[in-house]
Design a protein around this motif. Structure first.
Motif, PDB file in Angstrom:
ATOM      1  N   GLN A  52       6.642   5.864  32.299  1.00  0.00           N
ATOM      2  CA  GLN A  52       6.353   5.190  31.037  1.00  0.00           C
ATOM      3  C   GLN A  52       6.347   3.676  31.180  1.00  0.00           C
ATOM      4  O   GLN A  52       5.622   2.977  30.457  1.00  0.00           O
ATOM      5  CB  GLN A  52       7.380   5.608  29.978  1.00  0.00           C
ATOM      6  CG  GLN A  52       7.263   7.063  29.557  1.00  0.00           C
ATOM      7  CD  GLN A  52       8.291   7.438  28.511  1.00  0.00           C
ATOM      8  OE1 GLN A  52       9.290   6.753  28.328  1.00  0.00           O
ATOM      9  NE2 GLN A  52       8.058   8.539  27.821  1.00  0.00           N
ATOM     10  N   THR A 232       7.284  11.554  21.713  1.00  0.00           N
ATOM     11  CA  THR A 232       6.973  10.843  22.957  1.00  0.00           C
ATOM     12  C   THR A 232       6.366   9.461  22.727  1.00  0.00           C
ATOM     13  O   THR A 232       6.725   8.498  23.434  1.00  0.00           O
ATOM     14  CB  THR A 232       6.041  11.692  23.845  1.00  0.00           C
ATOM     15  OG1 THR A 232       6.739  12.871  24.262  1.00  0.00           O
ATOM     16  CG2 THR A 232       5.599  10.914  25.078  1.00  0.00           C
ATOM     17  N   VAL A 236       7.751   6.016  24.577  1.00  0.00           N
ATOM     18  CA  VAL A 236       6.984   5.123  25.446  1.00  0.00           C
ATOM     19  C   VAL A 236       7.144   3.673  24.998  1.00  0.00           C
ATOM     20  O   VAL A 236       7.381   2.776  25.819  1.00  0.00           O
ATOM     21  CB  VAL A 236       5.488   5.508  25.457  1.00  0.00           C
ATOM     22  CG1 VAL A 236       4.677   4.475  26.243  1.00  0.00           C
ATOM     23  CG2 VAL A 236       5.296   6.890  26.068  1.00  0.00           C
ATOM     24  N   ARG A 240       8.867   0.640  27.208  1.00  0.00           N
ATOM     25  CA  ARG A 240       8.164  -0.601  27.540  1.00  0.00           C
ATOM     26  C   ARG A 240       8.964  -1.819  27.082  1.00  0.00           C
ATOM     27  O   ARG A 240       8.996  -2.849  27.747  1.00  0.00           O
ATOM     28  CB  ARG A 240       6.785  -0.607  26.870  1.00  0.00           C
ATOM     29  CG  ARG A 240       5.808   0.403  27.443  1.00  0.00           C
ATOM     30  CD  ARG A 240       5.343   0.018  28.837  1.00  0.00           C
ATOM     31  NE  ARG A 240       4.457   1.010  29.408  1.00  0.00           N
ATOM     32  CZ  ARG A 240       3.135   0.973  29.324  1.00  0.00           C
ATOM     33  NH1 ARG A 240       2.534  -0.029  28.686  1.00  0.00           N
ATOM     34  NH2 ARG A 240       2.394   1.910  29.892  1.00  0.00           N
ATOM     35  N   ARG A 279       2.313   8.942  27.980  1.00  0.00           N
ATOM     36  CA  ARG A 279       2.620   8.772  29.397  1.00  0.00           C
ATOM     37  C   ARG A 279       4.013   9.328  29.680  1.00  0.00           C
ATOM     38  O   ARG A 279       4.976   9.024  28.975  1.00  0.00           O
ATOM     39  CB  ARG A 279       2.559   7.286  29.765  1.00  0.00           C
ATOM     40  CG  ARG A 279       2.800   7.020  31.235  1.00  0.00           C
ATOM     41  CD  ARG A 279       2.685   5.547  31.538  1.00  0.00           C
ATOM     42  NE  ARG A 279       1.319   5.072  31.406  1.00  0.00           N
ATOM     43  CZ  ARG A 279       0.398   5.201  32.354  1.00  0.00           C
ATOM     44  NH1 ARG A 279       0.704   5.815  33.486  1.00  0.00           N
ATOM     45  NH2 ARG A 279      -0.828   4.727  32.167  1.00  0.00           N
TER      46      ARG A 279
END
Length: 314
Positions: A52, A232, A236, A240, A279
């Motif tokens: 991720q 999800t 992510v 980040r 991701r």
């Protein structure tokens, strides 16, 4: 293997499931279950975080065989192999210290709060959401440190990262990413407990009010799968935001301005599109589904053994 049935003990007229183990019993059961899950699931958590945190994989490096100074992988299996090959097996448990430190206050608070609220109100969605909100507010700094440690190939220890983070973002930097964490964990808990309790109710109605280990494990896995996929995108964005202490602006110069969750969301949509928000979903499901199943099963098993001990001690 059916070794956690709720049945009548031969030496007692009281059913095991009716015995109260008290708040301390719930704390002990959840701590044991959470510790087991933290150790077993850590490798997949590390791979999920790396997947991720990495930018969109350039085609030019898709088939590189030489080690890079950063993590590059297309899927869960490749991620596991790369970490083992270039960093060693031990790095699959990177961030385990803050994970375990989160387990005692986090999982203990979460399960104990849920059990106590559910006992009086029988509202699994609201009970799970409230319990998770309180837990996130309390353990967010440890979640921040864990994510950062797991996202990096070569990084210093917990103390050094904490000091650097406070110097660059201030004390409130320890709560960076709390917004997307709440957006991930609160809906996750509502979905998880809603699905789990519905499954339990349906199964008990068909099996004379009995539950066993295998059905508890299956219910936990199904509930965990549904909840993990649904949240999800928030996971992510959280990764980040928490995986970088130093941010680089559009001009390539390091900036002290920390981007907001909305800015990261917009950037992710612009650069990677819809798929970017999912991701690492494979690694997340492979990690969360068995972890949820193992957690609820271990928790119920510990409760059951304590209930049996209480009955036999009387």
């Amino acid at each position: 293997v059916h070794f956690i049935p709720y049945f009548m003990l031969e030496d007692s007229d009281q059913t095991v499931k009716d015995v109260s183990i008290g708040v301390l019993g719930h704390i002990l059961a959840s701590t044991i279950g959470g510790s087991v899950v933290a150790v077993v699931a850590c490798p997949l958590d590390v791979v999920k975080t790396r997947l991720q945190a990495q930018p969109e994989l350039p085609r030019a490096v898709a088939h590189l065989t030489q080690p890079l100074d950063h993590f590059v992988a297309k899927n869960t299996l490749e991620g596991l192999c790369q970490i083992i090959k270039y960093e060693g097996v031990a790095n699959l448990w990177r961030g385990l210290t803050p994970t375990l430190l989160m387990t005692v206050p986090g999982v203990t608070m979460y399960f104990t709060l849920y059990e106590q609220i559910q006992k009086y109100y029988d509202l699994p969605l609201l009970s799970g959401a409230f319990a998770r909100t309180i837990t996130v507010l309390t353990t967010s700094p440890l979640e921040m440190l864990r994510t950062y440690l797991q996202s990096k190939r070569n990084v210093q220890g917990v103390r050094e990262v904490t000091t650097s983070l406070i110097q660059k973002r201030g004390i409130l930097g320890l709560w960076s990413g709390m917004g997307p964490t709440l957006m991930r964990d609160v809906p996750f808990s509502a979905i998880y407990w809603g699905v789990l309790e519905r499954f339990r109710t349906q199964f008990r109605s068909q099996n004379n009010n009995d539950m066993n280990f295998s059905t508890t494990f299956l219910a936990g896995a199904l509930a965990g799968t549904a909840a993990s996929i649904a949240v999800t995108p928030a996971d992510v964005v959280k990764t980040r935001l928490q995986s970088n202490i130093d941010f680089v602006g559009a001009d390539g110069v390091e900036t002290t301005k920390v981007p907001t969750s909305l800015e990261i969301t917009r950037s992710l949509w612009k650069t990677e599109g819809f798929t970017g928000f999912f991701r690492g979903v494979g690694a997340r499901v492979f990690r969360v589904a068995p972890a949820c199943a193992l957690m609820i099963s271990s928790y119920e098993l510990c409760k059951f053994e304590m209930q049996k001990y209480i009955i036999r001690a009387k």
